[in-house]
Design a protein around this motif. Structure first.
Motif, PDB file in Angstrom:
ATOM      1  N   ALA A  31       0.827  -1.200   0.000  1.00 45.69           N
ATOM      2  CA  ALA A  31       0.000   0.000   0.000  1.00 45.69           C
ATOM      3  C   ALA A  31       0.864   1.254   0.000  1.00 45.69           C
ATOM      4  O   ALA A  31       0.562   2.241  -0.700  1.00 45.69           O
ATOM      5  CB  ALA A  31      -0.936  -0.013   1.216  1.00 45.69           C
ATOM      6  N   THR A  32       1.969   1.232   0.741  1.00 44.83           N
ATOM      7  CA  THR A  32       2.849   2.407   0.796  1.00 44.83           C
ATOM      8  C   THR A  32       3.499   2.669  -0.557  1.00 44.83           C
ATOM      9  O   THR A  32       3.541   3.809  -1.042  1.00 44.83           O
ATOM     10  CB  THR A  32       3.927   2.192   1.864  1.00 44.83           C
ATOM     11  OG1 THR A  32       3.308   1.933   3.128  1.00 44.83           O
ATOM     12  CG2 THR A  32       4.830   3.401   1.969  1.00 44.83           C
ATOM     13  N   VAL A  33       3.979   1.606  -1.203  1.00 43.73           N
ATOM     14  CA  VAL A  33       4.647   1.774  -2.504  1.00 43.73           C
ATOM     15  C   VAL A  33       3.656   2.216  -3.572  1.00 43.73           C
ATOM     16  O   VAL A  33       3.963   3.070  -4.418  1.00 43.73           O
ATOM     17  CB  VAL A  33       5.366   0.470  -2.896  1.00 43.73           C
ATOM     18  CG1 VAL A  33       5.898   0.544  -4.326  1.00 43.73           C
ATOM     19  CG2 VAL A  33       6.496   0.163  -1.931  1.00 43.73           C
ATOM     20  N   ALA A  40      11.716   0.228  -4.960  1.00 44.11           N
ATOM     21  CA  ALA A  40      10.532   0.070  -4.115  1.00 44.11           C
ATOM     22  C   ALA A  40       9.672  -1.092  -4.574  1.00 44.11           C
ATOM     23  O   ALA A  40       9.146  -1.863  -3.747  1.00 44.11           O
ATOM     24  CB  ALA A  40       9.725   1.371  -4.124  1.00 44.11           C
ATOM     25  N   LEU A  41       9.491  -1.257  -5.888  1.00 51.77           N
ATOM     26  CA  LEU A  41       8.608  -2.307  -6.404  1.00 51.77           C
ATOM     27  C   LEU A  41       9.218  -3.698  -6.236  1.00 51.77           C
ATOM     28  O   LEU A  41       8.513  -4.672  -5.989  1.00 51.77           O
ATOM     29  CB  LEU A  41       8.300  -2.052  -7.872  1.00 51.77           C
ATOM     30  CG  LEU A  41       7.383  -0.862  -8.191  1.00 51.77           C
ATOM     31  CD1 LEU A  41       7.297  -0.632  -9.695  1.00 51.77           C
ATOM     32  CD2 LEU A  41       5.981  -1.106  -7.637  1.00 51.77           C
ATOM     33  N   GLN A  42      10.552  -3.819  -6.417  1.00 46.79           N
ATOM     34  CA  GLN A  42      11.183  -5.136  -6.399  1.00 46.79           C
ATOM     35  C   GLN A  42      11.648  -5.562  -5.004  1.00 46.79           C
ATOM     36  O   GLN A  42      12.195  -6.655  -4.862  1.00 46.79           O
ATOM     37  CB  GLN A  42      12.403  -5.124  -7.345  1.00 46.79           C
ATOM     38  CG  GLN A  42      12.093  -4.774  -8.777  1.00 46.79           C
ATOM     39  CD  GLN A  42      11.247  -5.833  -9.466  1.00 46.79           C
ATOM     40  OE1 GLN A  42      11.212  -6.989  -9.030  1.00 46.79           O
ATOM     41  NE2 GLN A  42      10.566  -5.445 -10.531  1.00 46.79           N
ATOM     42  N   ASP A  77       7.829 -11.705  -1.420  1.00 41.86           N
ATOM     43  CA  ASP A  77       6.645 -10.851  -1.367  1.00 41.86           C
ATOM     44  C   ASP A  77       7.090  -9.410  -1.605  1.00 41.86           C
ATOM     45  O   ASP A  77       7.669  -8.771  -0.719  1.00 41.86           O
ATOM     46  CB  ASP A  77       5.947 -10.973  -0.005  1.00 41.86           C
ATOM     47  CG  ASP A  77       4.630 -10.179   0.039  1.00 41.86           C
ATOM     48  OD1 ASP A  77       4.205  -9.702  -1.032  1.00 41.86           O
ATOM     49  OD2 ASP A  77       4.074 -10.040   1.142  1.00 41.86           O
ATOM     50  N   SER A  78       6.855  -8.929  -2.809  1.00 38.99           N
ATOM     51  CA  SER A  78       7.193  -7.558  -3.170  1.00 38.99           C
ATOM     52  C   SER A  78       5.997  -6.935  -3.875  1.00 38.99           C
ATOM     53  O   SER A  78       5.101  -7.646  -4.363  1.00 38.99           O
ATOM     54  CB  SER A  78       8.420  -7.539  -4.083  1.00 38.99           C
ATOM     55  OG  SER A  78       8.122  -8.161  -5.319  1.00 38.99           O
ATOM     56  N   PRO A  79       5.929  -5.613  -3.937  1.00 39.72           N
ATOM     57  CA  PRO A  79       4.820  -4.989  -4.670  1.00 39.72           C
ATOM     58  C   PRO A  79       4.745  -5.437  -6.126  1.00 39.72           C
ATOM     59  O   PRO A  79       3.649  -5.597  -6.669  1.00 39.72           O
ATOM     60  CB  PRO A  79       5.140  -3.501  -4.545  1.00 39.72           C
ATOM     61  CG  PRO A  79       5.915  -3.378  -3.275  1.00 39.72           C
ATOM     62  CD  PRO A  79       6.734  -4.612  -3.193  1.00 39.72           C
ATOM     63  N   ALA A  80       5.883  -5.639  -6.762  1.00 38.42           N
ATOM     64  CA  ALA A  80       5.862  -6.088  -8.152  1.00 38.42           C
ATOM     65  C   ALA A  80       5.255  -7.480  -8.267  1.00 38.42           C
ATOM     66  O   ALA A  80       4.474  -7.762  -9.190  1.00 38.42           O
ATOM     67  CB  ALA A  80       7.275  -6.069  -8.728  1.00 38.42           C
TER      68      ALA A  80
END
Length: 605
Positions: free
Chosen positions: A487-489, A506-508, A559-562
């Motif tokens: 959510a932050t990214v 940030a995404l990776q 577990d990453s945003p990407a």
């Protein structure tokens, strides 16, 4: 009366005078005899092999009336009736020749086809002969397709081309195709002998052989060269005059070159190349003659009992015995490739010299012979005695096993190189070649240095960040901190607070742990762990209300945003495909009409 060139004066008037095209003559003669006539013929072949001649003879065979005017379709036109004489003279009203190279448009073809509705005026058939038909435009081909497929019974099409690949297949499928082959030099030479005998001109056999080879399969080119040679020689055909006219290289030079190459005599090779330059002989002709002689040598080496009427056969047999078969093949290949290099060099004779020197340089054993004098002149080397050279090389000492920790390593003596031996097992006097042995790669040794000079250098070792078992890079698992970090990214990306490398960081990355003033991120690639990217991401987080310091480690990311975005996109794609596959209309189309869903064409809305 004006002079008529040999190519026109001795143009065949019937199928019996045609030479070198027996396969075409036999097929057409049988078709005429049995009255099995096609409405369209296509003759293909290179220049000067008889395409136009065959079409005129075919037109005479279709319209010949015999001297008494009672003849019919025949494979042997009489040549004296009105139809035969007018076709030979190019004035027969029912025989039309169209040059498609200068009349290639649809208007010219349409004008020709307008005559197809009228019956013959004098002859039995109308014959439309279109030369160089591949030059017609696409619209012109399309305009003649219907008439070419179903012409009137009194109309015959004869097409000729040197490039059948450019003729549309729709035209090829409507024609009987005959390929006129290039003629063999022996066939051309025999025909030239008959022509010169009829002209009453004495000719040397070697001169006729040169003319036949220079024609390269074209009878018209051979007769044109013969006209030129008669004028050059003042009414005589001698080998020397014809060779000088064509710029051909005397085979005597070729034989001397091959002898010099077989003996490895570079001085003679360069001297002969300079002689060719001084006499203005063709460099390409020299390589061509060499390739021809080498080809005959290869045949003699492979089949010693092969018969040949070449007057140079004894000399070729001698060279075949003097040169190994593998070297003959190598020289032949280099001569062929060398001809393509002549146009790239600033001087073709310099290119010829380089090709000849290359033949000498690539001769087996040339490298060893060239390196032997260099080793003699090398300072600091002594020539071994024959007794020492004949002695077997000393055994290579086996290295002792190295201890786990050694303050210093003693220098090991280099192995003594073994002398090179010939096929008989003897060492050539005065020649020592080093023997390179493939050894196990050993660590670099510090030689002749005291132990106190060895300085230890610290090595930076990257610590293992985690003891968890390695997971495949595509595996995705949700973690406790993953929801908050995703959510932050997403908020930072949507507001464009992070861009470029900081956004990728940030995404990776995966948020491993966080407390009040410190967050720990984990990335899989070292390239993402850059100080500038980490600083920008940290400033963006502080601007968003998270006053923390970032720490980054290298490890496995699960577990990453990407990964969350990719998993969400895959789920949406799966749902979209399920909607399409379960649609009743789509299922009916697949079931009733065999419809297929193109992979990759379904996109979620």
């Amino acid at each position: 009366m004006s002079y008529v060139v040999l190519a026109r004066k001795y143009r065949p008037k019937n199928f019996g005078e045609m030479v070198g095209q027996e396969h075409v003559v036999q097929a057409l003669a049988n078709a005429l005899t049995q009255q099995r006539l096609h409405h369209a013929y296509l003759f293909t072949g290179t220049r000067g092999v008889g395409k136009t001649t065959v079409s005129r003879i075919l037109a005479k065979s279709l319209n010949c009336q015999d001297p008494d005017g009672q003849g019919g379709i025949t494979a042997t036109p009489c040549g004296v009736c009105q139809a035969c004489t007018e076709i030979d003279g190019g004035r027969f009203v029912d025989y039309t020749e169209l040059d498609a190279a200068s009349n290639r448009g649809v208007d010219e073809v349409q004008t020709l086809l307008e005559q197809a509705v009228y019956k013959p005026v004098q002859g039995r058939f109308k014959v439309f002969m279109i030369d160089e038909v591949h030059m017609l435009t696409g619209h012109a081909f399309n305009a003649m397709l219907k008439t070419l497929e179903e012409p009137p019974e009194y109309l015959k099409f004869v097409l000729a081309t040197t490039d059948p690949q450019k003729v549309p297949v729709t035209v090829l499928s409507r024609c009987l195709q005959f390929n006129l082959r290039p003629m063999a030099p022996e066939t051309v030479q025999s025909h030239l002998g008959h022509v010169l005998q009829a002209e009453g001109i004495d000719a040397d056999v070697q001169a006729l052989r040169l003319l036949a080879r220079g024609a390269r399969g074209s009878m018209r080119d051979a007769l044109s060269l013969t006209d030129q040679a008669i004028a050059y020689g003042g009414g005589q055909l001698q080998e020397a005059g014809v060779r000088q006219m064509l710029g051909s290289v005397d085979r005597g030079y070729v034989f001397r070159l091959i002898d010099a190459l077989a003996a490895g005599d570079g001085g003679t090779v360069v001297q002969i190349a300079d002689s060719l330059r001084m006499q203005g002989l063709s460099a390409a002709g020299a390589l061509e003659e060499m390739a021809a002689v080498l080809q005959r040598m290869a045949v003699v080496q492979a089949v010693p009992t092969a018969s040949s009427d070449d007057p140079d056969a004894p000399e070729i047999a001698r060279l075949a015995a003097a040169l190994p078969a593998d070297e003959t093949q190598l020289l032949y290949t280099m001569c062929l490739h060398g001809r393509a290099e002549l146009g790239l060099a600033p001087d073709e004779y310099a290119a010829l010299t380089m090709v000849l020197l290359r033949l000498l340089a690539f001769k087996p054993g040339a490298t060893a012979a060239a390196t032997a004098p260099a080793e003699k002149k090398t300072p600091g080397l002594t020539q071994p005695s024959p007794e020492r050279a004949a002695a077997p090389p000393p055994a290579r000492p086996q290295p002792a096993p190295m201890p786990a920790v050694a303050p210093a390593v003693a220098a090991q003596p280099a192995p003594t190189p073994a002398p090179a031996r010939n096929a008989a097992g003897e060492v050539p006097p005065g020649q020592v070649l080093p023997v390179v042995e493939q050894r196990r790669r050993e660590p670099m040794l510090v030689r002749d240095r005291p132990a106190q000079d060895v300085v230890g250098v610290p090595v930076r070792v990257q610590p293992e960040p985690s003891r968890e078992p390695s997971r495949p890079p595509t595996e995705f698992e949700r973690t406790d901190e993953g929801d908050f970090w995703h959510a932050t990214v997403q908020q930072l990306v949507a507001s464009e607070a992070v861009t470029a490398l900081s956004r990728e960081l940030a995404l990776q990355s995966q948020l491993v742990a966080r407390d009040t003033g410190h967050w720990l991120l984990r990335v899989e690639r070292e390239s993402l762990n850059q100080g500038a990217s980490r600083e920008r991401l940290q400033n963006a987080l502080r601007a968003a209300g998270h006053a923390v310091d970032l720490g980054i480690e290298i490890g496995t990311v699960i577990d990453s945003p990407a990964r969350r975005n990719a998993a969400a996109a895959a789920e949406r794609q799966k749902q979209a495909e399920a909607v399409i596959h379960n649609d009743p209309f789509v299922q009916q189309m697949v079931r009733d009409f065999g419809a297929k869903i193109v992979p990759g064409s379904i996109k979620p809305a």
